[in-house]
Design a protein around this motif. Structure first.
Motif, mmCIF file in Angstrom:
data_model
loop_
_atom_site.group_PDB
_atom_site.id
_atom_site.type_symbol
_atom_site.label_atom_id
_atom_site.label_comp_id
_atom_site.label_asym_id
_atom_site.label_seq_id
_atom_site.Cartn_x
_atom_site.Cartn_y
_atom_site.Cartn_z
ATOM 1 N N ILE A 66 30.046 26.749 25.563
ATOM 2 C CA ILE A 66 30.601 27.597 26.622
ATOM 3 C C ILE A 66 32.092 27.357 26.836
ATOM 4 C CG2 ILE A 66 28.375 27.608 27.796
ATOM 5 C CD1 ILE A 66 29.728 25.756 29.929
ATOM 6 N N GLY A 67 32.653 26.280 26.274
ATOM 7 C CA GLY A 67 34.048 25.928 26.473
ATOM 8 C C GLY A 67 34.208 24.428 26.629
ATOM 9 N N ASP A 68 35.448 24.004 26.769
ATOM 10 C CA ASP A 68 35.787 22.584 26.761
ATOM 11 C C ASP A 68 35.671 21.968 28.156
ATOM 12 O OD1 ASP A 68 36.730 20.079 26.225
ATOM 13 O OD2 ASP A 68 38.727 20.704 25.590
ATOM 14 N N LEU B 44 30.808 32.380 32.353
ATOM 15 C CA LEU B 44 29.946 33.120 33.264
ATOM 16 C C LEU B 44 28.595 33.393 32.622
ATOM 17 C CD1 LEU B 44 30.795 36.082 35.547
ATOM 18 C CD2 LEU B 44 29.005 36.389 33.835
ATOM 19 N N LEU B 45 27.528 33.090 33.361
ATOM 20 C CA LEU B 45 26.167 33.392 32.932
ATOM 21 C C LEU B 45 25.551 34.356 33.940
ATOM 22 C CD1 LEU B 45 23.663 32.873 31.118
ATOM 23 C CD2 LEU B 45 23.107 30.952 32.632
ATOM 24 N N ASP B 46 25.131 35.523 33.464
ATOM 25 C CA ASP B 46 24.471 36.517 34.299
ATOM 26 C C ASP B 46 22.973 36.180 34.335
ATOM 27 O OD1 ASP B 46 23.309 38.731 35.483
ATOM 28 O OD2 ASP B 46 24.485 40.198 34.364
ATOM 29 N N LEU B 47 22.489 35.699 35.477
ATOM 30 C CA LEU B 47 21.103 35.253 35.575
ATOM 31 C C LEU B 47 20.115 36.410 35.624
ATOM 32 C CD1 LEU B 47 21.554 32.277 38.068
ATOM 33 C CD2 LEU B 47 21.363 32.202 35.581
ATOM 34 N N TRP B 48 20.604 37.635 35.810
ATOM 35 C CA TRP B 48 19.730 38.788 35.659
ATOM 36 C C TRP B 48 19.454 39.065 34.179
ATOM 37 C CZ3 TRP B 48 21.410 43.302 39.445
ATOM 38 C CH2 TRP B 48 21.314 42.841 40.763
ATOM 39 N N HIS B 49 20.413 38.695 33.334
ATOM 40 C CA HIS B 49 20.290 38.942 31.897
ATOM 41 C C HIS B 49 20.704 37.697 31.112
ATOM 42 C CE1 HIS B 49 19.612 43.183 32.701
ATOM 43 N NE2 HIS B 49 20.653 43.169 33.510
ATOM 44 N N ARG C 131 33.047 34.474 28.515
ATOM 45 C CA ARG C 131 34.268 33.828 28.999
ATOM 46 C C ARG C 131 35.038 34.799 29.872
ATOM 47 N NH1 ARG C 131 36.321 29.513 26.206
ATOM 48 N NH2 ARG C 131 37.886 29.521 27.832
ATOM 49 N N ILE C 132 35.501 34.316 31.021
ATOM 50 C CA ILE C 132 36.307 35.130 31.915
ATOM 51 C C ILE C 132 37.601 34.395 32.264
ATOM 52 C CG2 ILE C 132 34.305 36.320 32.879
ATOM 53 C CD1 ILE C 132 34.532 34.530 35.362
ATOM 54 N N LEU C 133 38.617 35.139 32.614
ATOM 55 C CA LEU C 133 39.940 34.613 32.975
ATOM 56 C C LEU C 133 40.461 33.602 31.950
ATOM 57 C CD1 LEU C 133 39.468 34.033 36.827
ATOM 58 C CD2 LEU C 133 39.950 36.146 35.610
ATOM 59 N N PRO C 134 40.408 33.918 30.659
ATOM 60 C CA PRO C 134 40.793 32.923 29.646
ATOM 61 C C PRO C 134 42.292 32.710 29.517
ATOM 62 C CG PRO C 134 40.251 34.988 28.585
ATOM 63 C CD PRO C 134 39.929 35.182 30.041
ATOM 64 N N ALA D 128 39.918 37.394 41.278
ATOM 65 C CA ALA D 128 39.294 38.128 40.177
ATOM 66 C C ALA D 128 38.491 39.298 40.726
ATOM 67 C CB ALA D 128 38.387 37.209 39.369
ATOM 68 N N ASP D 129 38.506 40.395 39.989
ATOM 69 C CA ASP D 129 37.679 41.554 40.298
ATOM 70 C C ASP D 129 36.269 41.268 39.789
ATOM 71 O OD1 ASP D 129 36.299 44.023 40.174
ATOM 72 O OD2 ASP D 129 38.170 45.132 40.042
ATOM 73 N N THR D 130 35.275 41.287 40.686
ATOM 74 C CA THR D 130 33.926 40.909 40.266
ATOM 75 C C THR D 130 33.203 42.020 39.509
ATOM 76 O OG1 THR D 130 33.073 41.564 42.445
ATOM 77 C CG2 THR D 130 33.630 39.241 42.134
ATOM 78 N N ASP D 131 33.806 43.190 39.389
ATOM 79 C CA ASP D 131 33.197 44.242 38.565
ATOM 80 C C ASP D 131 33.326 43.915 37.084
ATOM 81 O OD1 ASP D 131 32.294 45.793 40.649
ATOM 82 O OD2 ASP D 131 34.123 46.995 40.770
ATOM 83 N N ASP D 132 34.527 43.495 36.688
ATOM 84 C CA ASP D 132 34.740 43.181 35.268
ATOM 85 C C ASP D 132 35.293 41.781 35.059
ATOM 86 O OD1 ASP D 132 37.334 43.416 36.184
ATOM 87 O OD2 ASP D 132 37.830 45.166 34.961
ATOM 88 N N TRP D 133 35.463 41.010 36.149
ATOM 89 C CA TRP D 133 35.964 39.641 36.107
ATOM 90 C C TRP D 133 37.347 39.535 35.471
ATOM 91 C CZ3 TRP D 133 33.736 36.467 39.313
ATOM 92 C CH2 TRP D 133 32.422 36.727 39.702
ATOM 93 N N SER D 134 38.155 40.534 35.731
ATOM 94 C CA SER D 134 39.549 40.495 35.290
ATOM 95 C C SER D 134 40.409 39.862 36.388
ATOM 96 C CB SER D 134 40.056 41.896 34.982
ATOM 97 O OG SER D 134 39.991 42.718 36.144
#
Length: 404
Positions: free
Chosen positions: A205-207, A233-238, A245-248, A288-294
């Motif tokens: 998942i990363g360092d 980020l792990l989506d627990l619905w899926h 990875r978000i906000l890299p 961060a925008d929680t729709d697309d995590w940008s």
């Protein structure tokens, strides 16, 4: 119609005497000894290994519970009925405290070094995250009887099977627990619905994931990365979709400052459709925008953020900071994204907690031996409570919130 029961004079007299005797034998309970558990909370007093039980409406300390061991990085969860505090000590101690009587009901030394825990959705299980030995241990929340021992093993670069420190342990819907492995760079999920725990791994998942959070609706689990910019980020619905990875790139091209204290992601701020997070090694709060995590905002602040916490109505975000800037709390207006107030609660501010509807904020200042209670509308100081080396503050409304 029902019939009135007739008592002869002698029996009426005996009944009256019996009632008077019963009342005479009862002692009235002083009103100040009665407390609804929803009005209670605790403050960790790390120097003395004690909990200060507090009344959040009266803004006072009711009593102290001692004998809880090393509380230098302690955290607290609450039972489903909000009567019992489950205290996770740094020395591996797990203690169950009755908030109404001020007594320790159960205590086990379950590891050599632990870093927090979680209580299952149905309230029946308590899980503990351990550094030494690395893994998760699960207990019955009422008796602290052992239920499961799940080692955090992985293969290192030499092919050896070793254990990783466990961080970021949270409760998730459907009686699941989710956590991260610091050295292994993994997220793992435990499903406790079967006869034996079912563990699902999410590797690479990363360092160096250092802490994690779960959203208030229980859908997203997010691990912060210490070894690189970004979060996992792990989506627990899926969960079958794996980790994203978000906000890299939020720190691309910029030198990171020395990190004196790791940020804490638990208690992250949600405001509308935005998540507010501490940036590692930078004097910034990220939005961060929680729709697309940008990444949609970077707010300069006083120092390196530790906790970034939202007032329950989401209009304000309160931020405290790592050494050497840890004598300040800043308040950000979430609409304008501007710092609207800088407060000075004392030396070494370690934690903040809002009352359930957010009208007050309690702030601990370890080196000033003080807890300060603020009005969140006027920023007036409502109370200052003496407390020896206070750190974590936890109110019982957390019993009914996911991840807290």
């Amino acid at each position: 119609m029902g019939k009135t029961r007739y008592l002869p004079p002698l029996r009426r007299s005996l009944a009256a005497v019996s009632l008077l005797a019963l009342l005479a034998g009862c002692q009235a309970t002083p009103s100040d000894a009665l407390h609804g558990t929803g009005d209670l909370g605790v403050v960790v007093e790390r120097a003395t290994g004690s909990l200060a039980v507090v009344d959040t409406s009266e803004r006072r300390i009711l009593e102290r519970v001692e004998g809880l061991g090393d509380l230098s990085h302690a955290s607290v969860k609450f039972s489903r009925d909000a009567r019992y505090a489950l205290v996770f000590g740094r020395d591996g101690g797990l203690t169950r405290v009755d908030l109404l009587t001020g007594e320790i009901t159960h205590r086990v030394m379950q590891s050599g070094n632990s870093i927090g825990g979680a209580i299952s959705q149905d309230g029946s299980l308590v899980a503990v995250a351990n550094y030494e030995p690395g893994g998760v241990r699960i207990f019955d929340s009422a008796t602290l009887a052992p239920v499961a021992d799940i080692p955090a093993t992985y293969r290192d670069e030499h092919g050896e099977t070793v254990r990783s420190k466990v961080v970021g342990l949270v409760d998730a819907p459907q009686n699941r627990f989710v956590f991260s492995l610091f050295e292994a760079g993994e997220i793992r999920m435990i499903d406790m619905n079967g006869e034996t725990p079912e563990v699902t791994r999410f590797p690479d998942i990363g360092d160096s994931p250092y802490d994690a959070l779960i959203g208030p609706d229980g859908r997203y689990y997010i691990a912060g990365l210490f070894g690189e910019d970004g979060l996992a980020l792990l989506d627990l619905w899926h969960p079958e979709a794996g980790v994203t990875r978000i906000l890299p790139d939020y720190g691309r091209g910029e030198a990171r400052l020395p990190v004196y204290k790791m940020p804490h992601l638990e208690g992250w701020a949600m405001a509308g459709d935005e998540a507010w997070l501490p940036a590692v090694g930078r004097h910034e709060v990220l939005v961060a925008d929680t729709d697309d995590w940008s990444l949609v905002g970077r707010i300069p602040v006083h120092g390196q953020p530790v906790f970034v916490m939202s007032r329950p109505d989401e209009r304000q975000v309160w931020v405290n900071f790592a050494h050497p800037d840890n004598d300040v709390v800043q308040v950000i207006d979430t609409e304008t994204r501007e710092v609207i107030r800088t407060l000075s609660p004392g030396e070494a501010v370690l934690h903040m907690e809002f009352t359930p509807k957010g009208e007050h904020a309690w702030v601990s200042a370890r080196d000033s031996d003080r807890i300060t209670v603020y009005d969140t509308r006027t920023f007036e100081v409502l109370a200052e409570l003496d407390s020896e080396s206070p750190s974590g503050i936890f109110f019982t409304d957390r019993a009914h919130r996911i991840g807290l």
